[in-house]
Design a protein around this motif. Sequence first.
Motif, PDB file in Angstrom:
ATOM      1  N   PHE A 191      43.935  41.734  38.526  1.00  0.00           N
ATOM      2  CA  PHE A 191      42.546  41.275  38.580  1.00  0.00           C
ATOM      3  C   PHE A 191      42.318  40.617  39.930  1.00  0.00           C
ATOM      4  N   HIS A 192      41.173  40.857  40.535  1.00  0.00           N
ATOM      5  CA  HIS A 192      40.900  40.274  41.856  1.00  0.00           C
ATOM      6  C   HIS A 192      39.416  39.956  42.001  1.00  0.00           C
ATOM      7  N   GLY A 193      39.106  39.124  43.001  1.00  0.00           N
ATOM      8  CA  GLY A 193      37.731  38.706  43.250  1.00  0.00           C
ATOM      9  C   GLY A 193      37.591  37.199  43.200  1.00  0.00           C
ATOM     10  N   LYS A 194      36.678  36.669  44.005  1.00  0.00           N
ATOM     11  CA  LYS A 194      36.504  35.220  44.087  1.00  0.00           C
ATOM     12  C   LYS A 194      35.495  34.695  43.077  1.00  0.00           C
ATOM     13  N   THR A 195      34.529  35.525  42.697  1.00  0.00           N
ATOM     14  CA  THR A 195      33.504  35.113  41.727  1.00  0.00           C
ATOM     15  C   THR A 195      33.345  36.211  40.682  1.00  0.00           C
ATOM     16  N   PRO A 196      32.880  35.859  39.460  1.00  0.00           N
ATOM     17  CA  PRO A 196      32.758  36.857  38.393  1.00  0.00           C
ATOM     18  C   PRO A 196      31.959  38.101  38.766  1.00  0.00           C
ATOM     19  N   ASN A 197      30.917  37.940  39.601  1.00  0.00           N
ATOM     20  CA  ASN A 197      30.110  39.111  39.947  1.00  0.00           C
ATOM     21  C   ASN A 197      30.789  39.994  40.994  1.00  0.00           C
ATOM     22  N   ARG A 198      31.994  39.575  41.450  1.00  0.00           N
ATOM     23  CA  ARG A 198      32.753  40.381  42.404  1.00  0.00           C
ATOM     24  C   ARG A 198      34.163  40.692  41.886  1.00  0.00           C
ATOM     25  N   ASP A 224      39.114  36.454  25.622  1.00  0.00           N
ATOM     26  CA  ASP A 224      38.716  35.038  25.563  1.00  0.00           C
ATOM     27  C   ASP A 224      39.113  34.283  26.825  1.00  0.00           C
ATOM     28  N   MET A 225      38.913  34.930  27.953  1.00  0.00           N
ATOM     29  CA  MET A 225      39.205  34.308  29.247  1.00  0.00           C
ATOM     30  C   MET A 225      37.952  34.309  30.107  1.00  0.00           C
ATOM     31  N   LYS A 226      37.770  33.259  30.879  1.00  0.00           N
ATOM     32  CA  LYS A 226      36.590  33.146  31.727  1.00  0.00           C
ATOM     33  C   LYS A 226      36.873  33.465  33.189  1.00  0.00           C
ATOM     34  N   THR A 227      38.122  33.334  33.603  1.00  0.00           N
ATOM     35  CA  THR A 227      38.467  33.580  35.000  1.00  0.00           C
ATOM     36  C   THR A 227      39.736  34.421  35.090  1.00  0.00           C
ATOM     37  N   ILE A 228      39.929  35.063  36.247  1.00  0.00           N
ATOM     38  CA  ILE A 228      41.131  35.858  36.428  1.00  0.00           C
ATOM     39  C   ILE A 228      42.361  34.964  36.514  1.00  0.00           C
ATOM     40  N   GLY A 229      42.167  33.695  36.862  1.00  0.00           N
ATOM     41  CA  GLY A 229      43.277  32.762  36.909  1.00  0.00           C
ATOM     42  C   GLY A 229      43.928  32.589  35.553  1.00  0.00           C
ATOM     43  N   GLU A 230      43.120  32.633  34.493  1.00  0.00           N
ATOM     44  CA  GLU A 230      43.667  32.505  33.138  1.00  0.00           C
ATOM     45  C   GLU A 230      44.573  33.680  32.812  1.00  0.00           C
ATOM     46  N   PHE A 231      44.197  34.868  33.283  1.00  0.00           N
ATOM     47  CA  PHE A 231      45.023  36.051  33.034  1.00  0.00           C
ATOM     48  C   PHE A 231      46.340  35.958  33.795  1.00  0.00           C
ATOM     49  N   ASN A 233      48.042  33.444  34.378  1.00  0.00           N
ATOM     50  CA  ASN A 233      48.928  32.428  33.814  1.00  0.00           C
ATOM     51  C   ASN A 233      49.654  32.868  32.543  1.00  0.00           C
ATOM     52  N   ILE A 234      49.375  34.091  32.069  1.00  0.00           N
ATOM     53  CA  ILE A 234      50.056  34.557  30.861  1.00  0.00           C
ATOM     54  C   ILE A 234      51.165  35.540  31.244  1.00  0.00           C
ATOM     55  N   ASP A 235      52.032  35.830  30.276  1.00  0.00           N
ATOM     56  CA  ASP A 235      53.115  36.779  30.503  1.00  0.00           C
ATOM     57  C   ASP A 235      52.560  38.184  30.376  1.00  0.00           C
ATOM     58  N   ARG A 236      52.377  38.864  31.500  1.00  0.00           N
ATOM     59  CA  ARG A 236      51.740  40.177  31.476  1.00  0.00           C
ATOM     60  C   ARG A 236      52.690  41.291  31.018  1.00  0.00           C
ATOM     61  N   ARG A 237      53.922  41.250  31.467  1.00  0.00           N
ATOM     62  CA  ARG A 237      54.950  42.214  31.054  1.00  0.00           C
ATOM     63  C   ARG A 237      54.553  43.656  31.349  1.00  0.00           C
ATOM     64  N   GLY A 238      53.718  43.872  32.333  1.00  0.00           N
ATOM     65  CA  GLY A 238      53.337  45.225  32.704  1.00  0.00           C
ATOM     66  C   GLY A 238      52.064  45.685  32.030  1.00  0.00           C
ATOM     67  N   ALA A 239      51.552  46.831  32.472  1.00  0.00           N
ATOM     68  CA  ALA A 239      50.277  47.331  31.979  1.00  0.00           C
ATOM     69  C   ALA A 239      50.421  48.298  30.814  1.00  0.00           C
ATOM     70  N   THR A 240      51.617  48.848  30.614  1.00  0.00           N
ATOM     71  CA  THR A 240      51.803  49.771  29.506  1.00  0.00           C
ATOM     72  C   THR A 240      52.017  48.990  28.218  1.00  0.00           C
ATOM     73  N   GLN A 241      51.937  49.690  27.094  1.00  0.00           N
ATOM     74  CA  GLN A 241      51.947  49.024  25.795  1.00  0.00           C
ATOM     75  C   GLN A 241      53.268  48.304  25.517  1.00  0.00           C
ATOM     76  N   VAL A 242      53.164  47.045  25.094  1.00  0.00           N
ATOM     77  CA  VAL A 242      54.315  46.258  24.671  1.00  0.00           C
ATOM     78  C   VAL A 242      53.956  45.580  23.351  1.00  0.00           C
ATOM     79  N   ALA A 243      54.944  45.020  22.706  1.00  0.00           N
ATOM     80  CA  ALA A 243      54.722  44.374  21.410  1.00  0.00           C
ATOM     81  C   ALA A 243      53.678  43.266  21.517  1.00  0.00           C
ATOM     82  N   ASN A 244      52.745  43.262  20.561  1.00  0.00           N
ATOM     83  CA  ASN A 244      51.701  42.242  20.456  1.00  0.00           C
ATOM     84  C   ASN A 244      50.731  42.234  21.646  1.00  0.00           C
ATOM     85  N   SER A 245      50.688  43.320  22.387  1.00  0.00           N
ATOM     86  CA  SER A 245      49.781  43.394  23.524  1.00  0.00           C
ATOM     87  C   SER A 245      48.367  43.738  23.055  1.00  0.00           C
ATOM     88  N   LYS A 246      47.373  43.001  23.577  1.00  0.00           N
ATOM     89  CA  LYS A 246      45.976  43.260  23.231  1.00  0.00           C
ATOM     90  C   LYS A 246      45.271  44.092  24.300  1.00  0.00           C
TER      91      LYS A 246
END
Length: 216
Positions: free
Chosen positions: A73-80, A127-134, A136-149
């Motif tokens: 995720f990238h960008g300085k403001t939500p509209n970007r 349920d995140m408002k900024t890319i910073g919140e994302f 801060n979580i354990d991403r474990r990659g973009a492909t499907q993993v256990a309990n991934s939403k």
Amino acid sequence: MNVKNFFKIDLGVNVQEQFDFLASIVLNNSKIVVCEDVFMPVEVEVMSYITGFHEDPWMHNSYHQLNHLTWYFHGKTPNRYGLDLTFGSDADEIYASMLIRRMININTGQELEGPSKVANYILNKLDMKTIGEFENIDRRGATQVANSKFYFDFQNNFKPKEIFSFPRNREIKKSKKEWKSAESLDYFFKSYRYLTKFREEDATNYHNYMWLVKTN
């Protein structure tokens, strides 16, 4: 499908051909799952930066883009905001990622057009408002993993689609100083933007690009 075998940059192969192949894999064989929603990407933009081989000045060159098959995720403001799927290599110092420009809900037909709409929709569903919140979580990659939403789901059973490639879909209101760079213009007009849903405005945008070159 073992997607990790596909998403690698080969320095011995033409970059345009590799990007064409990568785009076809994503647009023909993937879904983006966000909680209970399932989307099909219909427009992407591929980019990479490799010193001495493919020095694309439009690339962010973020350390995230050195990762392989993770979300960026990238960008300085939500509209970007924007969202990329990365396929770089830290060991080989290859920055590479694919921007998700447009996707369609395969069940409801809802279309999210534009990088910021795609990114913000996903963040809201998580349920995140900024890319910073994302970050801060354990991403474990973009492909499907256990309990991934939120993940990419690659399959082989989709019907092949006709794919169109165009120069990048960038704003044409750039400074004259920026557009005087021959290298910048060269990479700007490379056909690294891919879509399966062609619209009349896509052809109009291309004419705008041509007008920009002639008047600058």
